[in-house]
Write an enzyme that holds these catalytic residues in place. Structure first.
Site, short mmCIF file in Angstrom:
data_model
loop_
_atom_site.label_atom_id
_atom_site.label_comp_id
_atom_site.label_asym_id
_atom_site.label_seq_id
_atom_site.Cartn_x
_atom_site.Cartn_y
_atom_site.Cartn_z
N ASN A 72 8.98 -2.96 0.21
CA ASN A 72 8.52 -4.29 0.62
C ASN A 72 8.92 -4.54 2.07
O ASN A 72 10.02 -4.20 2.49
CB ASN A 72 9.06 -5.39 -0.30
CG ASN A 72 10.56 -5.39 -0.47
OD1 ASN A 72 11.18 -4.33 -0.52
ND2 ASN A 72 11.15 -6.56 -0.54
N ILE A 73 8.00 -5.12 2.83
CA ILE A 73 8.24 -5.40 4.25
C ILE A 73 7.92 -6.87 4.49
O ILE A 73 6.75 -7.26 4.47
CB ILE A 73 7.39 -4.47 5.14
CG1 ILE A 73 7.74 -3.01 4.84
CG2 ILE A 73 7.61 -4.80 6.61
CD1 ILE A 73 6.79 -2.01 5.47
N GLU A 74 8.97 -7.65 4.68
CA GLU A 74 8.79 -9.09 4.85
C GLU A 74 8.54 -9.44 6.32
O GLU A 74 8.72 -8.61 7.21
CB GLU A 74 10.02 -9.83 4.31
CG GLU A 74 10.20 -9.62 2.81
CD GLU A 74 11.40 -10.31 2.23
OE1 GLU A 74 11.48 -10.37 1.00
OE2 GLU A 74 12.26 -10.79 3.00
N CYS A 86 3.99 -6.16 -0.19
CA CYS A 86 4.81 -5.64 -1.28
C CYS A 86 4.92 -4.11 -1.20
O CYS A 86 4.08 -3.44 -0.59
CB CYS A 86 4.18 -6.00 -2.62
SG CYS A 86 3.94 -7.77 -2.88
N GLU A 119 4.36 -1.97 -3.54
CA GLU A 119 3.25 -1.31 -4.21
C GLU A 119 2.06 -1.14 -3.26
O GLU A 119 1.46 -0.08 -3.17
CB GLU A 119 2.77 -2.13 -5.43
CG GLU A 119 3.83 -2.37 -6.47
CD GLU A 119 4.60 -3.67 -6.24
OE1 GLU A 119 5.10 -3.90 -5.11
OE2 GLU A 119 4.71 -4.45 -7.20
N CYS A 121 3.12 -8.06 -8.53
CA CYS A 121 2.54 -9.39 -8.43
C CYS A 121 1.03 -9.31 -8.67
O CYS A 121 0.46 -8.22 -8.78
CB CYS A 121 2.85 -10.00 -7.05
SG CYS A 121 1.82 -9.33 -5.71
N CYS A 176 -1.04 -7.29 -6.04
CA CYS A 176 -0.87 -5.84 -6.19
C CYS A 176 -1.64 -5.32 -7.40
O CYS A 176 -2.22 -4.24 -7.36
CB CYS A 176 0.60 -5.48 -6.28
SG CYS A 176 1.46 -5.63 -4.70
ZN ZN Z 1 2.75 -7.42 -4.88
#
Ligand code: ZN
Length: 136
Positions: free
Chosen positions: A44-46, A55, A57, A88, A91
């Site tokens: 995950n890369i915010e 996300c 995935e 989520c 995804c």
């Molecule tokens: Zn997701």
């Protein structure tokens, strides 16, 4: 194939170390198995602009698709969380575009126990652009 799935799960676990998550402090890792047998990983890369966050995935899936792997046969998702790292909704929809109908989805959390699902179980009645355009 069982060994390949174990490798997939291990690579997902390793991938979470590359998470960039200063806002949530949650690290998620994912690994997808392409039809070629190659594995692609993601974390995950915010972003400060939260909508730009991606996300783990989808990171793994876009890496695979950008390498012409559009037929993913399995995905493993894990995180440094007490619960299972379920994907989520966004995804799940992206998975429905690029994963085989009988593709396996493995999820785990910090307990390292894995549960296995089919996409149909996690996203029944998914949106299919082409099916939606078909006439009766
Ligand atoms: Zn997701």
């Amino acid at each position: 194939m069982k060994d390949k799935y174990e490798e997939l799960k291990g690579q997902a676990r390793k991938a979470l170390e590359n998470a960039y998550s200063p806002y949530s402090n949650i690290k998620i890792g994912a690994a997808v198995l392409g039809a070629s047998g190659k594995i692609y990983t993601g974390a995950n890369i915010e972003n400060a602009s939260f909508g730009a966050t991606i996300c783990a995935e989808r990171t793994a899936i876009v890496k695979a698709v950008s390498e012409k792997e559009q037929n993913i046969s399995a995905i493993a998702i894990t995180g440094d969380i007490s619960d299972y790292a379920f994907p989520c909704g966004i995804c799940r929809q992206v998975m429905s575009e690029f994963m085989q109908k009988d593709a396996l989805i493995f999820v785990s959390g910090n307990n390292r126990e894995w549960k296995q699902f089919l996409l149909e179980e996690l996203l029944p009645h998914s949106f299919d652009f082409y099916a939606s355009k078909k006439e009766d």
